[in-house]
Design an enzyme around this catalytic site. Structure first.
Site, PDB file in Angstrom:
ATOM      1  N   GLU A  65      46.772 -29.769 144.973  1.00  0.00           N
ATOM      2  CA  GLU A  65      45.386 -30.092 144.613  1.00  0.00           C
ATOM      3  C   GLU A  65      44.432 -29.951 145.807  1.00  0.00           C
ATOM      4  O   GLU A  65      43.301 -29.497 145.655  1.00  0.00           O
ATOM      5  CB  GLU A  65      45.358 -31.530 144.084  1.00  0.00           C
ATOM      6  N   ASP A  66      44.875 -30.328 146.982  1.00  0.00           N
ATOM      7  CA  ASP A  66      43.956 -30.489 148.114  1.00  0.00           C
ATOM      8  C   ASP A  66      44.204 -29.571 149.311  1.00  0.00           C
ATOM      9  O   ASP A  66      43.489 -29.669 150.309  1.00  0.00           O
ATOM     10  CB  ASP A  66      43.994 -31.944 148.607  1.00  0.00           C
TER      11      ASP A  66
HETATM   12  N1  LIG Z   1      40.476 -45.271 147.779  1.00  0.00           N
HETATM   13  C1  LIG Z   1      40.351 -44.234 148.616  1.00  0.00           C
HETATM   14  N2  LIG Z   1      40.575 -42.959 148.170  1.00  0.00           N
HETATM   15  C2  LIG Z   1      40.453 -41.943 149.048  1.00  0.00           C
HETATM   16  C3  LIG Z   1      40.118 -42.175 150.403  1.00  0.00           C
HETATM   17  N3  LIG Z   1      40.104 -40.982 151.028  1.00  0.00           N
HETATM   18  C4  LIG Z   1      40.432 -40.053 150.134  1.00  0.00           C
HETATM   19  N4  LIG Z   1      40.636 -40.610 148.921  1.00  0.00           N
HETATM   20  C5  LIG Z   1      40.998 -39.880 147.696  1.00  0.00           C
HETATM   21  O1  LIG Z   1      39.841 -39.802 146.894  1.00  0.00           O
HETATM   22  C6  LIG Z   1      40.236 -39.678 145.516  1.00  0.00           C
HETATM   23  C7  LIG Z   1      39.350 -40.609 144.702  1.00  0.00           C
HETATM   24  O2  LIG Z   1      38.030 -40.209 144.834  1.00  0.00           O
HETATM   25  P1  LIG Z   1      37.222 -39.543 143.638  1.00  0.00           P
HETATM   26  O3  LIG Z   1      35.832 -39.317 144.107  1.00  0.00           O
HETATM   27  O4  LIG Z   1      37.418 -40.398 142.419  1.00  0.00           O
HETATM   28  O5  LIG Z   1      37.968 -38.190 143.346  1.00  0.00           O
HETATM   29  P2  LIG Z   1      37.851 -36.736 143.991  1.00  0.00           P
HETATM   30  O6  LIG Z   1      38.292 -36.837 145.422  1.00  0.00           O
HETATM   31  O7  LIG Z   1      38.813 -35.966 143.137  1.00  0.00           O
HETATM   32  O8  LIG Z   1      36.439 -36.259 143.837  1.00  0.00           O
HETATM   33  C8  LIG Z   1      41.709 -40.028 145.413  1.00  0.00           C
HETATM   34  O9  LIG Z   1      42.355 -38.803 145.107  1.00  0.00           O
HETATM   35  P3  LIG Z   1      43.811 -38.689 144.456  1.00  0.00           P
HETATM   36  O10 LIG Z   1      44.799 -39.332 145.381  1.00  0.00           O
HETATM   37  O11 LIG Z   1      43.987 -37.263 144.092  1.00  0.00           O
HETATM   38  O12 LIG Z   1      43.839 -39.596 143.164  1.00  0.00           O
HETATM   39  P4  LIG Z   1      42.979 -39.668 141.825  1.00  0.00           P
HETATM   40  O13 LIG Z   1      41.808 -40.522 142.155  1.00  0.00           O
HETATM   41  O14 LIG Z   1      42.615 -38.281 141.404  1.00  0.00           O
HETATM   42  O15 LIG Z   1      43.905 -40.325 140.907  1.00  0.00           O
HETATM   43  C9  LIG Z   1      42.028 -40.568 146.830  1.00  0.00           C
HETATM   44  O16 LIG Z   1      43.342 -40.257 147.286  1.00  0.00           O
HETATM   45  C10 LIG Z   1      39.884 -43.519 150.841  1.00  0.00           C
HETATM   46  O17 LIG Z   1      39.573 -43.799 151.989  1.00  0.00           O
HETATM   47  N5  LIG Z   1      40.010 -44.495 149.911  1.00  0.00           N
END
Ligand SMILES: Nc1nc2c(ncn2[C@@H]2O[C@H](COP(=O)(O)OP(=O)(O)O)[C@@H](OP(=O)(O)OP(=O)(O)O)[C@H]2O)c(=O)[nH]1
Ligand SMILES: [Mn+2]
Length: 179
Positions: A65-66
């Site tokens: 994904e990233d």
């Molecule tokens: N809480 C938090 N999240 C952070 C941080 N830094 C990066 N993230 C990531 O950001 C995502 C959540 O932010 P969103 O704005 O909802 O999603 P987006 O990145 O896809 O735009 C998560 O992705 P993901 O792991 O792919 O999960 P999901 O939200 O898609 O389930 C999370 O891992 C941080 O400091 N705190």
């Protein structure tokens, strides 16, 4: 050393290389790799998950994904089971964000039990991270919305691991989110 320990080391090394230039969105700019390692550790240390392919998929869950990683590369390096789990937890980043979020809610109940475990641990880690500190640029409303949306996704993942589900429920309860 046993072969599963060697596999996990190889996997964490691969993920660390792929995420090497990425940081979390917190003010301290924590290295991104802390997140996949933490997700795998939630599964092993809290969820009691011993299936090495699930732990590998947790370590790799955000690489496709990233980063520039493809599913074919995961498959060639770690085999078809790990690749299938990673595929199941990978959002289609070409879609608009709202649609991606909607699809997670829709797809959650149809995931394999292994993918459900990774998704639950991912949400648990991110919700705890939100309680620890607010990502740069996020308002309190956006944080609350993430809790609401995560609860909708988790509803579709239930019946997979009672320990993780109870820990998630407690976080939703603290936020006043309806289960
Ligand atoms: N809480 C938090 N999240 C952070 C941080 N830094 C990066 N993230 C990531 O950001 C995502 C959540 O932010 P969103 O704005 O909802 O999603 P987006 O990145 O896809 O735009 C998560 O992705 P993901 O792991 O792919 O999960 P999901 O939200 O898609 O389930 C999370 O891992 C941080 O400091 N705190
Ligand atoms: Mn993640």
């Amino acid at each position: 050393m046993n072969s599963e320990a060697v596999l996990l080391l190889e996997t964490v090394h691969f993920a660390a290389e792929k995420h090497r230039n990425q940081r979390r969105k917190d003010t301290e700019q924590t290295p991104y790799i802390n997140h996949p390692i933490g997700v795998a550790r939630i599964l092993s240390h809290e969820g009691g998950v011993m299936d090495v392919e699930v732990l590998q998929a947790a370590l790799l869950h955000d690489t496709v994904e990233d980063t520039d990683t493809s599913i074919a590369e995961i498959q060639a390096t770690f085999g078809p089971v790990v690749a299938r789990i990673v595929q199941e937890v990978t959002d289609d980043k070409s879609l608009p964000k709202q649609e991606r979020k909607r699809q997670q809610v829709e797809h959650a109940p149809h995931c394999s039990p292994q993918a459900k475990l990774v998704k639950m641990a991912d949400k648990l880690y991110n919700l705890r991270d939100l309680n620890r500190c607010t990502p740069v640029g996020w308002t309190a409303e956006r944080v609350q919305e993430y809790f609401l949306w995560a609860c909708e996704v988790v509803k579709g993942l239930r019946g997979t691991n009672s320990v993780l589900e109870e820990k998630l429920d407690e976080l939703f309860k603290q936020r006043g989110v309806q289960l």
